[in-house]
Write an enzyme that holds these catalytic residues in place. Structure first.
Site, PDB file in Angstrom:
ATOM      1  NE  ARG A 122       9.598  48.399  -6.438  1.00  0.00           N
ATOM      2  CZ  ARG A 122       8.949  48.831  -7.527  1.00  0.00           C
ATOM      3  NH1 ARG A 122       7.631  48.795  -7.552  1.00  0.00           N
ATOM      4  NH2 ARG A 122       9.618  49.287  -8.558  1.00  0.00           N
ATOM      5  CE  LYS A 144      19.151  32.741   7.893  1.00  0.00           C
ATOM      6  NZ  LYS A 144      20.274  31.859   8.270  1.00  0.00           N
ATOM      7  CD  GLU A 186      18.547  21.294  10.078  1.00  0.00           C
ATOM      8  OE1 GLU A 186      18.980  21.950  11.055  1.00  0.00           O
ATOM      9  OE2 GLU A 186      19.070  21.373   8.937  1.00  0.00           O
ATOM     10  CE  LYS A 228      14.664  29.143  11.703  1.00  0.00           C
ATOM     11  NZ  LYS A 228      14.902  28.535  10.426  1.00  0.00           N
ATOM     12  CD  GLU A 238      22.672  33.728  10.289  1.00  0.00           C
ATOM     13  OE1 GLU A 238      21.632  33.219   9.861  1.00  0.00           O
ATOM     14  OE2 GLU A 238      23.810  33.289  10.057  1.00  0.00           O
ATOM     15  NE  ARG A 242      17.490  33.165  11.231  1.00  0.00           N
ATOM     16  CZ  ARG A 242      16.410  33.408  10.503  1.00  0.00           C
ATOM     17  NH1 ARG A 242      15.829  34.589  10.566  1.00  0.00           N
ATOM     18  NH2 ARG A 242      15.886  32.479   9.729  1.00  0.00           N
ATOM     19  CG  ASN A 246      23.896  28.923  10.654  1.00  0.00           C
ATOM     20  OD1 ASN A 246      22.816  28.543  10.222  1.00  0.00           O
ATOM     21  ND2 ASN A 246      24.351  30.154  10.487  1.00  0.00           N
ATOM     22  CG  HIS A 249      24.205  24.343   9.286  1.00  0.00           C
ATOM     23  ND1 HIS A 249      23.621  23.838  10.432  1.00  0.00           N
ATOM     24  CD2 HIS A 249      23.200  24.429   8.370  1.00  0.00           C
ATOM     25  CE1 HIS A 249      22.325  23.642  10.213  1.00  0.00           C
ATOM     26  NE2 HIS A 249      22.050  23.995   8.980  1.00  0.00           N
ATOM     27  CG  HIS A 253      29.825  24.198   3.496  1.00  0.00           C
ATOM     28  ND1 HIS A 253      28.989  24.473   2.435  1.00  0.00           N
ATOM     29  CD2 HIS A 253      31.061  24.616   3.114  1.00  0.00           C
ATOM     30  CE1 HIS A 253      29.696  25.028   1.471  1.00  0.00           C
ATOM     31  NE2 HIS A 253      30.954  25.136   1.856  1.00  0.00           N
ATOM     32  CG  HIS A 266      20.933  20.919   4.474  1.00  0.00           C
ATOM     33  ND1 HIS A 266      22.117  21.635   4.468  1.00  0.00           N
ATOM     34  CD2 HIS A 266      20.195  21.426   5.504  1.00  0.00           C
ATOM     35  CE1 HIS A 266      22.094  22.538   5.433  1.00  0.00           C
ATOM     36  NE2 HIS A 266      20.937  22.436   6.075  1.00  0.00           N
TER      37      HIS A 266
HETATM   38  P1  NAD Z   1      12.945  19.110  -0.299  1.00  0.00           P
HETATM   39  O1  NAD Z   1      12.126  20.316  -0.330  1.00  0.00           O
HETATM   40  O2  NAD Z   1      13.770  18.792  -1.483  1.00  0.00           O
HETATM   41  O3  NAD Z   1      11.994  17.862   0.023  1.00  0.00           O
HETATM   42  C1  NAD Z   1      12.557  16.582   0.067  1.00  0.00           C
HETATM   43  C2  NAD Z   1      11.818  15.597  -0.870  1.00  0.00           C
HETATM   44  O4  NAD Z   1      10.592  15.211  -0.244  1.00  0.00           O
HETATM   45  C3  NAD Z   1      11.438  16.194  -2.202  1.00  0.00           C
HETATM   46  O5  NAD Z   1      11.570  15.201  -3.192  1.00  0.00           O
HETATM   47  C4  NAD Z   1       9.967  16.551  -2.011  1.00  0.00           C
HETATM   48  O6  NAD Z   1       9.243  16.615  -3.208  1.00  0.00           O
HETATM   49  C5  NAD Z   1       9.511  15.426  -1.137  1.00  0.00           C
HETATM   50  N1  NAD Z   1       8.353  15.683  -0.297  1.00  0.00           N
HETATM   51  C6  NAD Z   1       8.034  16.832   0.330  1.00  0.00           C
HETATM   52  N2  NAD Z   1       6.998  16.625   1.145  1.00  0.00           N
HETATM   53  C7  NAD Z   1       6.648  15.330   1.014  1.00  0.00           C
HETATM   54  C8  NAD Z   1       5.654  14.525   1.617  1.00  0.00           C
HETATM   55  N3  NAD Z   1       4.851  14.997   2.577  1.00  0.00           N
HETATM   56  N4  NAD Z   1       5.544  13.227   1.237  1.00  0.00           N
HETATM   57  C9  NAD Z   1       6.393  12.722   0.299  1.00  0.00           C
HETATM   58  N5  NAD Z   1       7.381  13.421  -0.278  1.00  0.00           N
HETATM   59  C10 NAD Z   1       7.499  14.715   0.085  1.00  0.00           C
HETATM   60  O7  NAD Z   1      13.952  19.099   0.960  1.00  0.00           O
HETATM   61  P2  NAD Z   1      13.838  19.672   2.445  1.00  0.00           P
HETATM   62  O8  NAD Z   1      14.744  18.845   3.267  1.00  0.00           O
HETATM   63  O9  NAD Z   1      12.431  19.851   2.878  1.00  0.00           O
HETATM   64  O10 NAD Z   1      14.460  21.137   2.310  1.00  0.00           O
HETATM   65  C11 NAD Z   1      15.799  21.334   1.955  1.00  0.00           C
HETATM   66  C12 NAD Z   1      15.977  22.761   1.516  1.00  0.00           C
HETATM   67  O11 NAD Z   1      15.658  23.618   2.609  1.00  0.00           O
HETATM   68  C13 NAD Z   1      17.372  23.122   1.070  1.00  0.00           C
HETATM   69  O12 NAD Z   1      17.311  23.811  -0.152  1.00  0.00           O
HETATM   70  C14 NAD Z   1      17.889  24.047   2.165  1.00  0.00           C
HETATM   71  O13 NAD Z   1      18.789  25.018   1.688  1.00  0.00           O
HETATM   72  C15 NAD Z   1      16.617  24.661   2.663  1.00  0.00           C
HETATM   73  N6  NAD Z   1      16.661  25.160   4.058  1.00  0.00           N
HETATM   74  C16 NAD Z   1      16.222  26.424   4.272  1.00  0.00           C
HETATM   75  C17 NAD Z   1      16.210  26.919   5.552  1.00  0.00           C
HETATM   76  C18 NAD Z   1      15.654  28.284   5.810  1.00  0.00           C
HETATM   77  O14 NAD Z   1      15.765  28.788   6.937  1.00  0.00           O
HETATM   78  N7  NAD Z   1      15.027  28.910   4.829  1.00  0.00           N
HETATM   79  C19 NAD Z   1      16.651  26.126   6.626  1.00  0.00           C
HETATM   80  C20 NAD Z   1      17.077  24.836   6.365  1.00  0.00           C
HETATM   81  C21 NAD Z   1      17.080  24.349   5.058  1.00  0.00           C
HETATM   82  N1  GLY Z   2      18.405  27.593   9.252  1.00  0.00           N
HETATM   83  C1  GLY Z   2      19.022  28.625  10.000  1.00  0.00           C
HETATM   84  C2  GLY Z   2      18.220  29.883  10.082  1.00  0.00           C
HETATM   85  O1  GLY Z   2      17.074  29.920   9.715  1.00  0.00           O
HETATM   86  O2  GLY Z   2      18.734  30.865  10.528  1.00  0.00           O
END
Ligand code: NAD
Ligand code: GLY
Length: 364
Positions: A122, A144, A186, A228, A238, A242, A246, A249, A253, A266
């Site tokens: 939990r 998130k 972003e 942010k 949100e 918040r 987006n 987005h 999407h 993305h």
């Molecule tokens: P990712 O985590 O897939 O990383 C991209 C690639 O880079 C992967 O292959 C990873 O292994 C590699 N990598 C990571 N760090 C590295 C480094 N320092 N050197 C070399 N390679 C490296 O992608 P991302 O763009 O970081 O994240 C995308 C995800 O984030 C999506 O799932 C999306 O839904 C999520 N997201 C979440 C939020 C949130 O608020 N929680 C906001 C935006 C996006």
């Molecule tokens: N990526 C949008 C949020 O964190 O609200």
């Protein structure tokens, strides 16, 4: 090193930004004070990031009981089945609520590890150590967490704040070029939605950012996190403001869904979405022609403008959640009025929206 605070009352936490932070036990251990009294730490990462940065994090935890959970790399693994593997490892190590978790990687690892931390017994304390630009400016901040489901992206999740974020800018040296661009989308988004002066700074410093100049990157990360952090502090779950985060987005999407979440990152889809949101804002008379041109130029320079799939206006509307039969059911979109100030609105003409969609998704 720079430090800023996410102000959420008893759930407030620091964000550290700088080079060489992963091995800083003097910064890492104090963030757990009063939140994780045990000496057991699980470092959750993936195969790619483990090979590069796991040793640095382990060195920060010298003398503690540490075990690794190394997940497969890729968005396709952002599932409950993979989170289950984290639970298995925590349970096998007999981690109790005093233990803590460290999420080391990009947004995929961060979202899954954060979700595991929210659920295991939990809720246990966790730290985000984002290693992609996208994760450092966006996903590691704000709490998130979650995974994808067959029926939709990020459909299963929880709001669960970390106890600290360590954005080590030196990790960006190894990031593939496309991933850097996805993160820049972003960053540009943050300037467009909340800070015209920062957008102007980005116009002046984009070349340095793309060349990974450490000072320029640190400034871009800091300003993005500040923007942010302010919005999340106002609206953690949100219910309102918040949603401005987006921007781009809803349009992005459409691209991701139409291409099966495969060909576009993305951030790349968000980049094109930013241009479409600007285009609509301009057609509504909310944003000047010259500002639209500035947005297009910055996105082009960052390598973020590429042709969207020509799926037609009606399918694009469907992907946006506007059914053909209930056309009055207009969704609320994040738009600009003007550049540097976003708003959520359903007060746009469908005609103008169709015009934007036609120029990006219409038949050639
Ligand atoms: P990712 O985590 O897939 O990383 C991209 C690639 O880079 C992967 O292959 C990873 O292994 C590699 N990598 C990571 N760090 C590295 C480094 N320092 N050197 C070399 N390679 C490296 O992608 P991302 O763009 O970081 O994240 C995308 C995800 O984030 C999506 O799932 C999306 O839904 C999520 N997201 C979440 C939020 C949130 O608020 N929680 C906001 C935006 C996006
Ligand atoms: N990526 C949008 C949020 O964190 O609200």
């Amino acid at each position: 090193m720079q430090e800023l605070l996410i102000d959420l009352g008893t759930r407030s936490y620091p964000i550290f930004i700088g080079a060489g932070l992963l091995s800083r036990s003097d910064l890492l251990l104090p963030v757990f004070a009063g939140k994780a009294s045990g000496d057991t730490f699980a470092v959750v990462t993936n195969t790619t990031v483990a090979a590069l940065y796991l040793d640095a994090v382990r060195s920060a935890l010298a003398g503690k009981r540490v075990f690794d959970v190394i997940l497969p790399d890729g968005e396709q693994h952002k599932t409950m089945a993979t989170v289950e593997r984290i639970f298995d490892a925590l349970a096998a190590a007999r981690m109790n609520r005093d233990g803590a978790l460290i999420a080391l990687g990009g947004g995929v690892v961060g979202d899954m590890a954060g979700f595991a931390a929210a659920c295991y017994q939990r809720g246990i304390a966790y730290v985000q150590m984002p290693t992609t630009l996208l994760a450092q400016v966006d996903s590691s901040v704000g709490g998130k967490t979650g995974v994808n489901h067959r029926a939709g992206k990020n459909l299963i999740g929880a709001f669960y704040q970390p106890v600290g974020v360590f954005a080590d800018t030196a990790t960006l040296d190894t990031l593939p070029e496309r991933e850097l661009g996805a993160g820049l989308a972003e960053v540009i988004k943050h300037g467009m939605l909340a800070d015209a002066a920062f957008f102007h700074w980005l116009e002046d410093h984009l070349d340095q950012l793309m060349q990974r100049d450490p000072e320029a990157l640190a400034h871009a990360i800091r300003r993005s996190c500040e923007i942010k952090a302010r919005i999340v502090a106002m609206d953690e779950r949100e219910a309102g403001v918040r949603a401005l985060l987006n921007l781009g987005h809803s349009f992005g999407h459409v691209i991701e869904a139409a291409t099966g979440y495969r060909d576009w990152l993305h951030g790349e889809a968000v980049g094109s979405g930013l241009l479409m949101a600007s285009d609509l804002s301009h057609r509504l008379g909310w944003m000047s022609e010259s500002d639209l041109h500035r947005v297009e130029t910055v996105l082009k320079r960052a390598g973020l403008v590429r042709p969207a799939p020509r799926i037609g206006v009606d399918r694009a509307l469907e992907y946006m959640g506007m059914d053909k039969k209930v056309r009055q059911d207009r969704i609320r979109l994040v738009l600009l009025k003007p550049l540097g100030q976003a708003l959520v609105s359903a007060e746009y003409s469908t005609e103008a929206l169709r015009g934007v969609l036609n120029s990006h998704f219409g038949a050639m």
